[in-house]
Design a protein around this motif. Structure first.
Motif, PDB file in Angstrom:
ATOM      1  N   SER A  43       0.838  -1.193   0.000  1.00  0.00           N
ATOM      2  CA  SER A  43       0.000   0.000   0.000  1.00  0.00           C
ATOM      3  C   SER A  43       0.869   1.236   0.000  1.00  0.00           C
ATOM      4  N   PHE A  44       0.530   2.188  -0.877  1.00  0.00           N
ATOM      5  CA  PHE A  44       1.225   3.464  -0.870  1.00  0.00           C
ATOM      6  C   PHE A  44       1.045   4.177   0.468  1.00  0.00           C
ATOM      7  N   HIS A  45      -0.016   3.816   1.178  1.00  0.00           N
ATOM      8  CA  HIS A  45      -0.359   4.519   2.414  1.00  0.00           C
ATOM      9  C   HIS A  45       0.206   3.849   3.663  1.00  0.00           C
ATOM     10  N   SER A  46       1.039   2.842   3.501  1.00  0.00           N
ATOM     11  CA  SER A  46       1.544   2.133   4.666  1.00  0.00           C
ATOM     12  C   SER A  46       2.730   2.851   5.280  1.00  0.00           C
ATOM     13  N   VAL A  47       2.779   2.887   6.598  1.00  0.00           N
ATOM     14  CA  VAL A  47       3.939   3.344   7.345  1.00  0.00           C
ATOM     15  C   VAL A  47       4.239   2.277   8.389  1.00  0.00           C
ATOM     16  N   LEU A  48       5.359   2.402   9.064  1.00  0.00           N
ATOM     17  CA  LEU A  48       5.684   1.441  10.103  1.00  0.00           C
ATOM     18  C   LEU A  48       4.644   1.508  11.207  1.00  0.00           C
ATOM     19  N   PRO A  49       4.304   0.386  11.831  1.00  0.00           N
ATOM     20  CA  PRO A  49       3.256   0.379  12.866  1.00  0.00           C
ATOM     21  C   PRO A  49       3.494   1.402  13.968  1.00  0.00           C
ATOM     22  N   GLU A  50       4.752   1.573  14.368  1.00  0.00           N
ATOM     23  CA  GLU A  50       5.034   2.509  15.455  1.00  0.00           C
ATOM     24  C   GLU A  50       4.900   3.973  15.019  1.00  0.00           C
ATOM     25  N   ASP A  51       4.751   4.196  13.692  1.00  0.00           N
ATOM     26  CA  ASP A  51       4.644   5.565  13.187  1.00  0.00           C
ATOM     27  C   ASP A  51       3.223   5.947  12.808  1.00  0.00           C
ATOM     28  N   VAL A  52       2.263   5.059  13.003  1.00  0.00           N
ATOM     29  CA  VAL A  52       0.890   5.309  12.552  1.00  0.00           C
ATOM     30  C   VAL A  52       0.309   6.565  13.198  1.00  0.00           C
ATOM     31  N   LEU A  53       0.457   6.708  14.527  1.00  0.00           N
ATOM     32  CA  LEU A  53      -0.110   7.859  15.220  1.00  0.00           C
ATOM     33  C   LEU A  53       0.541   9.147  14.756  1.00  0.00           C
ATOM     34  N   GLU A  54       1.874   9.160  14.659  1.00  0.00           N
ATOM     35  CA  GLU A  54       2.552  10.377  14.216  1.00  0.00           C
ATOM     36  C   GLU A  54       2.176  10.724  12.784  1.00  0.00           C
ATOM     37  N   ALA A  55       2.035   9.715  11.942  1.00  0.00           N
ATOM     38  CA  ALA A  55       1.640   9.970  10.553  1.00  0.00           C
ATOM     39  C   ALA A  55       0.258  10.602  10.488  1.00  0.00           C
ATOM     40  N   GLU A  56      -0.672  10.122  11.309  1.00  0.00           N
ATOM     41  CA  GLU A  56      -2.019  10.702  11.327  1.00  0.00           C
ATOM     42  C   GLU A  56      -1.985  12.152  11.784  1.00  0.00           C
ATOM     43  N   LEU A  57      -1.164  12.448  12.801  1.00  0.00           N
ATOM     44  CA  LEU A  57      -1.050  13.825  13.279  1.00  0.00           C
ATOM     45  C   LEU A  57      -0.430  14.724  12.210  1.00  0.00           C
ATOM     46  N   LEU A  58       0.547  14.198  11.481  1.00  0.00           N
ATOM     47  CA  LEU A  58       1.157  14.970  10.404  1.00  0.00           C
ATOM     48  C   LEU A  58       0.150  15.257   9.302  1.00  0.00           C
ATOM     49  N   LYS A  59      -0.674  14.272   8.964  1.00  0.00           N
ATOM     50  CA  LYS A  59      -1.686  14.490   7.939  1.00  0.00           C
ATOM     51  C   LYS A  59      -2.724  15.512   8.395  1.00  0.00           C
ATOM     52  N   GLU A  60      -3.066  15.487   9.681  1.00  0.00           N
ATOM     53  CA  GLU A  60      -4.000  16.484  10.205  1.00  0.00           C
ATOM     54  C   GLU A  60      -3.394  17.880  10.140  1.00  0.00           C
ATOM     55  N   SER A  61      -2.059  17.975  10.297  1.00  0.00           N
ATOM     56  CA  SER A  61      -1.410  19.287  10.304  1.00  0.00           C
ATOM     57  C   SER A  61      -1.459  19.964   8.941  1.00  0.00           C
ATOM     58  N   ILE A  62      -1.690  19.197   7.863  1.00  0.00           N
ATOM     59  CA  ILE A  62      -1.779  19.797   6.534  1.00  0.00           C
ATOM     60  C   ILE A  62      -3.209  19.754   6.001  1.00  0.00           C
ATOM     61  N   ALA A  63      -4.169  19.708   6.929  1.00  0.00           N
ATOM     62  CA  ALA A  63      -5.578  19.640   6.521  1.00  0.00           C
ATOM     63  C   ALA A  63      -5.949  20.866   5.692  1.00  0.00           C
ATOM     64  N   TRP A  64      -6.344  20.645   4.468  1.00  0.00           N
ATOM     65  CA  TRP A  64      -6.713  21.728   3.535  1.00  0.00           C
ATOM     66  C   TRP A  64      -8.216  21.935   3.581  1.00  0.00           C
ATOM     67  N   PRO A  65      -8.687  23.157   3.425  1.00  0.00           N
ATOM     68  CA  PRO A  65     -10.141  23.374   3.423  1.00  0.00           C
ATOM     69  C   PRO A  65     -10.830  22.569   2.330  1.00  0.00           C
ATOM     70  N   GLU A  66     -12.125  22.269   2.563  1.00  0.00           N
ATOM     71  CA  GLU A  66     -12.903  21.552   1.562  1.00  0.00           C
ATOM     72  C   GLU A  66     -12.858  22.303   0.243  1.00  0.00           C
ATOM     73  N   THR A  67     -12.637  21.592  -0.832  1.00  0.00           N
ATOM     74  CA  THR A  67     -12.705  22.183  -2.159  1.00  0.00           C
ATOM     75  C   THR A  67     -13.911  21.601  -2.874  1.00  0.00           C
ATOM     76  N   PRO A  68     -14.463  22.340  -3.837  1.00  0.00           N
ATOM     77  CA  PRO A  68     -15.733  21.913  -4.430  1.00  0.00           C
ATOM     78  C   PRO A  68     -15.584  20.682  -5.308  1.00  0.00           C
ATOM     79  N   SER A  69     -16.622  19.860  -5.316  1.00  0.00           N
ATOM     80  CA  SER A  69     -16.679  18.748  -6.258  1.00  0.00           C
ATOM     81  C   SER A  69     -16.870  19.305  -7.663  1.00  0.00           C
ATOM     82  N   LEU A  70     -16.394  18.560  -8.647  1.00  0.00           N
ATOM     83  CA  LEU A  70     -16.505  19.013 -10.022  1.00  0.00           C
ATOM     84  C   LEU A  70     -17.535  18.172 -10.756  1.00  0.00           C
TER      85      LEU A  70
END
Length: 532
Positions: A43-70
């Motif tokens: 999976s392109f989305h896989s990280v090491l098990p011990e990094d799952v929580l930090e990865a989720e926090l990092l993804k939350e830190s770049i949360a972009w506003p909703e953009t419109p559906s096309l």
């Protein structure tokens, strides 16, 4: 008048795409998205098990506003178009930006990608602005006022939010849109197969080249005639993605010729007082600014102007400098050997694009090396014998007070889901921490991303929006680690020269002056990186 000076300007202009991007510390970041269904093997989305929580926090830190559906039959006239702005000027300038569509209707949602800078062409002065997305169609761009004289505000729409919707979708659905190849050879027999971080095939049909030490995944389809052990060269095989007709128009170059440039000078007197705010909202603390074409850092350090061979040679005397990363780091190696001719490049018979390279100054006992990072990398031909993961290389560095390590990894990860980049950086961070533990006197310097010129191909593979996301993750991952940053983003954005993946010589010279100033600072001055 030293107090706030209220100004109001109403401006209407057509919305366009440009080749520029917002500052990476803008608070507008893309929302996390649900990963696609995992592949049956990897999976392109896989990280090491011990990094799952930090990865989720990092993804939350770049949360972009909703953009419109096309919708299938959406109209360009309904996308971000015109703007109405007002600002107040004092010790910090704030510009209020209102986005409208081509009909002049105000938009009610955020997610547009904006760039902002304050500059004076006559003084060769400039500073990057910080953009805050209010998520209702309005934005605030804030600038520190750092030189005395007039200033010109420039705000640029890089991508409308509708284009971001497309960029997000293709990253999730087409992480293989850049073709990476494995070239196999035995005697006169040659074969080439597709390679990637993740390939949807059963194990018996794959060559598993996952790095044993770091666990970084890499796979190639097995060749039909040859064996996996005959893997000889990693190469770039091209680009293969077609957008829907209307979607492609969101990125056409015709949209890139006009910018939101307020073409008049704000005749204001700016006092040389740093980081004063009016307590109104956005507080901007840039890494530095240009004045008379020279970068002046705002972290308390002095940027020395080392512009001749003898000064650079003296700075590097007795030093070992290891450069790791992509072509933007190779550019630094090339600058050093051109600016300091007595730093002689040793012929390692390596390829011009990939290296590795080595340069020596025997008289000054100086060694400078460059090595590119391991796949994914879009270089034309990289011999398998020269594939090195940066973390493994760092584990082989002795380190110490005369050792400098420079790392720049960002551009080649833009076509993959962000988890791939997170995993690579976390691996590198652990190696940096190990190095600093056994050799705390080692100086580690991190180069950030920089904005670039955007053709349609560059937009779909290396858009500044991708770079903004990864740049913020880079800064977050290394926050608190004893490293120095060279803020290539602000140093490119604030400069008057056009943006380029490989910034022009005046910008590179300023970047290397920052690097050399860190190297040549007084003993004990390699203090912890400033707070981001």
């Amino acid at each position: 008048n030293t107090g706030p000076v209220p100004l109001l300007v109403i401006l209407t202009c057509m919305s366009v795409l440009t080749s520029k991007a917002p500052t990476p510390n803008a608070t507008t970041s893309k929302r996390p998205t649900e990963p696609p269904e995992p592949a049956n093997i990897c999976s392109f989305h896989s990280v090491l098990p011990e990094d799952v929580l930090e990865a989720e926090l990092l993804k939350e830190s770049i949360a972009w506003p909703e953009t419109p559906s096309l919708l299938p039959n959406f109209s360009l006239n309904d996308t971000s178009g015109s703007a109405h702005r007002s600002w107040r000027v004092g010790d910090q300038l704030e510009v209020l930006i209102q986005i409208a569509d081509f009909h002049g209707r105000r938009k009610s949602s955020g997610g547009d990608v904006l760039l902002a800078r304050l500059h004076n062409p006559t003084l060769f002065a400039g500073v990057a602005g910080r953009v805050l997305d209010h998520r209702n169609g309005s934005y605030t761009a804030a600038f520190s006022l750092l030189w005395e004289g007039s200033a010109q505000v420039e705000v640029t729409l890089v991508h409308p939010s509708e284009a971001v919707t497309v960029l997000e979708r293709i990253t999730q659905q087409n992480p293989d849109r850049v073709s990476l190849k494995g070239n196999f050879r035995a005697g006169s027999v040659t074969e080439a197969t597709s390679c990637n971080v993740c390939l949807k095939a059963p194990p018996e049909k794959l060559c598993n080249f996952t790095d044993i030490r770091t666990g970084e995944p890499w796979f190639c389809y097995k060749p039909k005639k040859l064996k996996c052990e005959h893997w000889l060269i990693h190469s770039f095989g091209g680009f293969g993605l077609k957008l829907k007709p209307m979607e492609e128009k969101l990125f056409q170059s015709v949209f890139k010729n006009i910018v939101f440039d307020l073409d008049f000078l704000l005749k204001m007197f700016i006092f040389l007082i740093f980081f004063l705010t009016l307590g109104r909202g956005v507080i901007t603390q840039p890494a530095g600014y240009y004045y008379q074409g020279i970068w002046r850092a705002l972290d308390g350090s002095t940027v020395q102007q080392l512009t001749n061979n003898s000064a650079i040679s003296q700075c590097l005397s007795g030093k070992v400098l290891h450069l790791y990363g992509d072509s933007t780091i190779r550019q630094w190696f090339e600058y050093l050997i051109s600016a300091a001719p007595d730093l002689k490049k040793f012929d390692l018979k390596s390829l011009t694009q990939t290296g590795p390279f080595m340069a020596l100054n025997y008289a000054k006992n100086t060694l400078v090396t460059f090595r590119c990072h391991a796949p994914p990398i879009r270089f034309g031909h990289l011999p398998i014998s020269q594939i090195r993961y940066i973390a493994n290389e760092l584990d082989g560095v002795v380190g110490g007070e005369n050792t400098v390590v420079v790392i720049g990894v960002w551009s080649h990860f833009s076509t993959f889901p962000v988890e791939v980049y997170i995993r690579r950086l976390l691996t590198i961070r652990r190696a940096v921490e190990r190095l600093l533990t056994r050799a705390p006197g080692t100086l580690v310097i991190i180069r950030t991303a920089n904005p670039k010129a955007l053709s349609l191909y560059e937009t779909l593979t290396n858009s500044d929006w991708f770079s903004i996301q990864r740049d913020k993750i880079l800064r977050t991952i290394f926050k608190g680690v004893n490293v120095r940053f060279v803020d290539a983003w602000e140093m490119t954005l604030a400069h008057h020269l056009p943006h380029n993946l490989h910034p022009q010589l005046p910008i590179i010279r300023n970047m290397l002056n920052v690097v050399l100033s860190h190297i040549c600072s007084p003993a004990g001055n390699f203090k912890k990186a400033t707070k981001l």
